[in-house]
Design an enzyme around this catalytic site. Structure first.
Site, PDB file in Angstrom:
ATOM      1  N   HIS A 138      73.355  15.373  44.469  1.00 28.39           N
ATOM      2  CA  HIS A 138      72.293  14.395  44.753  1.00 28.39           C
ATOM      3  C   HIS A 138      72.812  12.965  44.834  1.00 28.39           C
ATOM      4  O   HIS A 138      72.042  12.021  44.689  1.00 28.39           O
ATOM      5  CB  HIS A 138      71.190  14.493  43.686  1.00 28.39           C
ATOM      6  CG  HIS A 138      70.429  15.781  43.746  1.00 28.39           C
ATOM      7  ND1 HIS A 138      69.713  16.283  42.685  1.00 28.39           N
ATOM      8  CD2 HIS A 138      70.272  16.672  44.743  1.00 28.39           C
ATOM      9  CE1 HIS A 138      69.162  17.439  43.038  1.00 28.39           C
ATOM     10  NE2 HIS A 138      69.491  17.700  44.273  1.00 28.39           N
TER      11      HIS A 138
ATOM     12  N   ASN B  56      70.709  25.469  27.192  1.00 30.87           N
ATOM     13  CA  ASN B  56      69.549  24.576  27.316  1.00 30.87           C
ATOM     14  C   ASN B  56      68.852  24.538  25.959  1.00 30.87           C
ATOM     15  O   ASN B  56      68.987  25.465  25.163  1.00 30.87           O
ATOM     16  CB  ASN B  56      68.590  25.095  28.407  1.00 30.87           C
ATOM     17  CG  ASN B  56      67.658  24.014  28.953  1.00 30.87           C
ATOM     18  OD1 ASN B  56      66.975  23.309  28.201  1.00 30.87           O
ATOM     19  ND2 ASN B  56      67.614  23.880  30.275  1.00 30.87           N
TER      20      ASN B  56
HETATM   21  P1  NAD Z   1      65.113  18.144  34.639  1.00 32.22           P
HETATM   22  O1  NAD Z   1      64.837  16.758  34.167  1.00 32.22           O
HETATM   23  O2  NAD Z   1      64.140  18.778  35.564  1.00 32.22           O
HETATM   24  O3  NAD Z   1      65.284  19.130  33.378  1.00 32.22           O
HETATM   25  C1  NAD Z   1      66.089  18.776  32.278  1.00 32.22           C
HETATM   26  C2  NAD Z   1      66.455  20.049  31.549  1.00 32.22           C
HETATM   27  O4  NAD Z   1      67.384  19.722  30.521  1.00 32.22           O
HETATM   28  C3  NAD Z   1      65.264  20.753  30.865  1.00 32.22           C
HETATM   29  O5  NAD Z   1      65.328  22.139  31.140  1.00 32.22           O
HETATM   30  C4  NAD Z   1      65.490  20.466  29.369  1.00 32.22           C
HETATM   31  O6  NAD Z   1      65.025  21.517  28.544  1.00 32.22           O
HETATM   32  C5  NAD Z   1      67.004  20.366  29.304  1.00 32.22           C
HETATM   33  N1  NAD Z   1      67.547  19.563  28.210  1.00 32.22           N
HETATM   34  C6  NAD Z   1      67.054  18.421  27.666  1.00 32.22           C
HETATM   35  N2  NAD Z   1      67.885  17.954  26.713  1.00 32.22           N
HETATM   36  C7  NAD Z   1      68.948  18.807  26.677  1.00 32.22           C
HETATM   37  C8  NAD Z   1      70.160  18.834  25.921  1.00 32.22           C
HETATM   38  N3  NAD Z   1      70.454  17.890  25.010  1.00 32.22           N
HETATM   39  N4  NAD Z   1      71.025  19.855  26.152  1.00 32.22           N
HETATM   40  C9  NAD Z   1      70.757  20.816  27.077  1.00 32.22           C
HETATM   41  N5  NAD Z   1      69.621  20.831  27.825  1.00 32.22           N
HETATM   42  C10 NAD Z   1      68.735  19.831  27.629  1.00 32.22           C
HETATM   43  O7  NAD Z   1      66.574  18.120  35.242  1.00 32.22           O
HETATM   44  P2  NAD Z   1      67.183  18.749  36.541  1.00 32.22           P
HETATM   45  O8  NAD Z   1      66.950  20.220  36.547  1.00 32.22           O
HETATM   46  O9  NAD Z   1      68.578  18.253  36.596  1.00 32.22           O
HETATM   47  O10 NAD Z   1      66.362  18.151  37.773  1.00 32.22           O
HETATM   48  C11 NAD Z   1      66.037  16.769  37.834  1.00 32.22           C
HETATM   49  C12 NAD Z   1      66.561  16.021  39.059  1.00 32.22           C
HETATM   50  O11 NAD Z   1      66.426  14.642  38.762  1.00 32.22           O
HETATM   51  C13 NAD Z   1      68.022  16.216  39.295  1.00 32.22           C
HETATM   52  O12 NAD Z   1      68.148  16.805  40.502  1.00 32.22           O
HETATM   53  C14 NAD Z   1      68.667  14.804  39.288  1.00 32.22           C
HETATM   54  O13 NAD Z   1      69.034  14.417  40.593  1.00 32.22           O
HETATM   55  C15 NAD Z   1      67.579  13.876  38.856  1.00 32.22           C
HETATM   56  N6  NAD Z   1      67.824  13.217  37.557  1.00 32.22           N
HETATM   57  C16 NAD Z   1      69.101  12.873  37.212  1.00 32.22           C
HETATM   58  C17 NAD Z   1      69.340  12.257  35.997  1.00 32.22           C
HETATM   59  C18 NAD Z   1      70.770  11.884  35.658  1.00 32.22           C
HETATM   60  O14 NAD Z   1      71.565  11.653  36.569  1.00 32.22           O
HETATM   61  N7  NAD Z   1      71.144  11.877  34.375  1.00 32.22           N
HETATM   62  C19 NAD Z   1      68.287  11.996  35.111  1.00 32.22           C
HETATM   63  C20 NAD Z   1      66.975  12.369  35.513  1.00 32.22           C
HETATM   64  C21 NAD Z   1      66.771  12.982  36.743  1.00 32.22           C
END
Ligand code: NAD
Ligand code: ZN
Length: 253
Positions: free
Chosen positions: A120, A214
């Site tokens: 992304h 997760n």
């Molecule tokens: P999501 O936000 O939809 O889901 C996050 C997942 O992480 C959940 O299943 C949750 O249970 C789990 N989680 C939370 N804390 C955790 C931990 N400490 N250890 C392990 N698991 C944990 O995330 P997604 O599936 O990546 O989709 C969101 C989209 O949004 C992505 O495609 C991305 O492009 C974008 N995004 C990116 C960031 C980033 O770059 N850090 C942050 C937010 C959203």
């Protein structure tokens, strides 16, 4: 967190010919970057599908930049956590082939991982929507939104918005990695955002073992995942890596 499953994961990784990791926003929660879904997620405040939709960026960039500016502030002050560092170490030791990440925070790079497919894009880079001139996000002032280029055009981060296509190269590379691995680590992803969410199913159909990490079950759990390790990625991945470092000879027997 199950010690038995941690040891099983270490053994599966050591025995595999090729291991690939698919990471999502959960991976960076312990670096204080909010995920989209789940507890403390951005979704509690804004609907990212509406705010980070490409048509919203074009027609109402100030609205999109409300979300983008929050993400940018968090990302620019974040540091890699022990989960990122463990994946970098596994690659250095020859146990991890590549990381396919949905994250846009650049923290796998910061941790020292080399073979990273950014599905992304990367929020640390931006460009002008008019003249295409690139600019580093750290050089963008967030005082007035949306931020503008010298030419008057609106700036946007170099990330894939909802409604936009995944870059062709990222798609073909991740497809190759997915079809050729025999273990896929699926870490901190909610399995909601396509097409990344389809990769574990493709790997499983090609014969790979899917190890899901997760803090809560997802729609992969019990179906696509071969087994599920409940816990924080910043705690589970260092444990697996420690076992691999200290006992890799015993694990192959
Ligand atoms: P999501 O936000 O939809 O889901 C996050 C997942 O992480 C959940 O299943 C949750 O249970 C789990 N989680 C939370 N804390 C955790 C931990 N400490 N250890 C392990 N698991 C944990 O995330 P997604 O599936 O990546 O989709 C969101 C989209 O949004 C992505 O495609 C991305 O492009 C974008 N995004 C990116 C960031 C980033 O770059 N850090 C942050 C937010 C959203
Ligand atoms: Zn410009």
């Amino acid at each position: 967190m199950s010690d038995e499953l941690i040891t099983r994961a270490a053994r599966d990784i050591v025995k595999a010919k090729k291991v690939v990791a698919l990471t999502g926003a959960g991976m960076s929660v312990e670096s204080d970057i909010a995920p989209f879904r789940g507890k403390g997620g951005i979704w509690e405040k804004y609907d990212p599908v509406e705010y980070a939709y490409i048509d919203t960026l074009r027609t109402n960039p100030a609205k999109t930049w409300i979300l983008l500016s929050e993400m940018q502030r968090e990302i620019l002050k974040a540091q890699p956590n022990p989960g990122h560092l463990s994946l970098a170490e596994l690659e250095r030791l020859g146990f991890l082939s590549s990381i396919i990440t949905q994250n846009v925070d650049g923290l796998h790079h910061e941790a020292g991982s080399k073979n990273i497919i950014e599905f992304h894009g990367n929020h640390r880079q931006a460009y002008c929507m008019e003249c295409r001139k690139p600019i580093k996000s750290e050089e963008i002032s967030l005082e007035t939104l949306p931020p503008h280029c010298d030419c008057g055009g609106v700036l946007r981060p170099d990330v894939v918005f909802f409604g936009e296509a995944i870059p062709h190269e990222a798609l073909t590379q991740s497809d190759q990695e997915t079809r050729s691995c025999d273990v896929m680590l699926v870490v901190g992803t909610s399995a909601e955002v396509q097409p990344a969410a389809s990769l574990p199913g493709v790997a499983r159909s090609s014969g790979a073992t899917i190890i899901e990490i997760n803090i809560e079950p997802t729609s992969f759990t019990g179906y696509t995942s071969t087994y599920f390790i409940k816990g924080k990625s910043g705690e589970v991945l260092p444990k697996i890596t420690d076992i691999i470092k200290n006992q890799s000879a015993n694990l192959t027997s």
